[in-house]
Design an enzyme around this catalytic site. Sequence first.
Site, PDB file in Angstrom:
ATOM      1  N   GLY A 156       0.803  -1.218   0.000  1.00 37.53           N
ATOM      2  CA  GLY A 156       0.000   0.000   0.000  1.00 37.53           C
ATOM      3  C   GLY A 156       0.836   1.269   0.000  1.00 37.53           C
ATOM      4  O   GLY A 156       2.036   1.247  -0.257  1.00 37.53           O
ATOM      5  N   LEU A 216       0.443   3.592  -2.228  1.00 36.93           N
ATOM      6  CA  LEU A 216       0.861   3.378  -3.612  1.00 36.93           C
ATOM      7  C   LEU A 216       1.366   4.656  -4.265  1.00 36.93           C
ATOM      8  O   LEU A 216       0.861   5.748  -4.010  1.00 36.93           O
ATOM      9  CB  LEU A 216      -0.309   2.813  -4.417  1.00 36.93           C
ATOM     10  N   HIS A 217       2.376   4.493  -5.096  1.00 40.27           N
ATOM     11  CA  HIS A 217       2.949   5.606  -5.863  1.00 40.27           C
ATOM     12  C   HIS A 217       3.067   5.172  -7.326  1.00 40.27           C
ATOM     13  O   HIS A 217       2.592   4.084  -7.696  1.00 40.27           O
ATOM     14  CB  HIS A 217       4.288   6.028  -5.262  1.00 40.27           C
ATOM     15  N   GLY A 252       5.421   3.952  -8.981  1.00 46.34           N
ATOM     16  CA  GLY A 252       6.091   2.662  -9.191  1.00 46.34           C
ATOM     17  C   GLY A 252       5.082   1.524  -9.142  1.00 46.34           C
ATOM     18  O   GLY A 252       5.072   0.628  -9.998  1.00 46.34           O
ATOM     19  N   HIS A 253       4.183   1.565  -8.142  1.00 46.27           N
ATOM     20  CA  HIS A 253       3.136   0.547  -8.053  1.00 46.27           C
ATOM     21  C   HIS A 253       2.179   0.662  -9.250  1.00 46.27           C
ATOM     22  O   HIS A 253       1.775  -0.346  -9.828  1.00 46.27           O
ATOM     23  CB  HIS A 253       2.317   0.716  -6.766  1.00 46.27           C
ATOM     24  N   GLN A 278       7.576  -9.543   7.884  1.00 46.87           N
ATOM     25  CA  GLN A 278       8.829  -9.108   7.260  1.00 46.87           C
ATOM     26  C   GLN A 278       9.479  -7.920   7.975  1.00 46.87           C
ATOM     27  O   GLN A 278      10.479  -7.390   7.502  1.00 46.87           O
ATOM     28  CB  GLN A 278       8.624  -8.822   5.773  1.00 46.87           C
ATOM     29  N   GLN A 331      14.688  -8.975  -3.656  1.00 45.27           N
ATOM     30  CA  GLN A 331      13.367  -9.583  -3.425  1.00 45.27           C
ATOM     31  C   GLN A 331      12.884 -10.304  -4.687  1.00 45.27           C
ATOM     32  O   GLN A 331      12.363 -11.421  -4.616  1.00 45.27           O
ATOM     33  CB  GLN A 331      12.378  -8.494  -3.027  1.00 45.27           C
TER      34      GLN A 331
END
Length: 299
Positions: free
Chosen positions: A35, A37-38, A40-41, A65, A157
């Site tokens: 969440g 969100l920017h 990139g998302h 995490q 990742q």
Amino acid sequence: MTLSPEIFETVSELREELATYRQRGDSIGFVPTMGYLHDGHSALIERAAAECDVVVVSIFVNPLQFAPDEDLAAYPRDFERDLERCSAAGSTLVFHPSVEEMYPSPTRTMVHVAELSSEFEGASRPTHFSGVATVVAKLFSIVGPCRAYFGEKDFQQLVVVKSMVADLSMPIEVVGCDIVREPDGLAKSSRNVYLSEAERQAATVLRRALSAGEELILSGERDVALVESAMSDIVTAEPLAALDYVAVVDATDLHRVSSLPRETRLLVAAKVGRPRLLDNVGVTVIPVDLRETGADLAT
Ligand code: AMP
């Protein structure tokens, strides 16, 4: 006209809905996020929408995490704004479970991706990638066979998730997507909101270090130690940045290299004020003799 995505808070309701789409033969794209969100998302969601019939975005800040001393409680959240972004980028369904829904009982089963999880981000955050791999495995199990979109921004990742999917024969196609940056080169991140104005300026040092390393390699430098020290010199010259690591690695397995493989990745992490910032860049290394003869390298 953009339609608002449908919101699902439980595993069973999401599974039921996706079963209906599958019966119709629709392909499913999945974008896991925490969440806030920017752009990139949004780029991941847009790509999924361009390539799949249905797009599920999960919004879940995963406690597994975060180490106890990390920013779980303070992690930025704005669900209403996230929904607007999901809608504008073309998401069909949003999965927004509570912690209790995702972890109804203490988690005894963890996924640990050996070797890839211990260096770089794993060295500073020893439990981080087990938390990531476990929640991603769980989300894949909930969503089912799909194309799953991840940003190269979190390059380690991405490599960890690809390895998990291959090792466990998961019916998932992992798609890596380009890093989206601010105009001055800073990689977009939900954690950039923690930066003061001065830190925000200083944060461009990560991209500057990567560009310097990349330029050295592209101009023929093959001494890995020299490339790494040029990059670290740039970061350490910035008083507001505390360097964690720079590394020149093989993009496929994240091994540190002494000679440059064709697919090389330059990694950098530094603390700038409160947040640790990460960035990386890929460099395709062309053997110097081929560069000089201008040989056709298309294969
Ligand atoms: P997060 O919400 O930070 O867990 O990120 C969710 C997904 O968005 C991950 O696959 C990230 O790699 C990806 N992502 C985050 N920032 C960027 C960015 N600047 N460009 C591309 N992908 C990104």
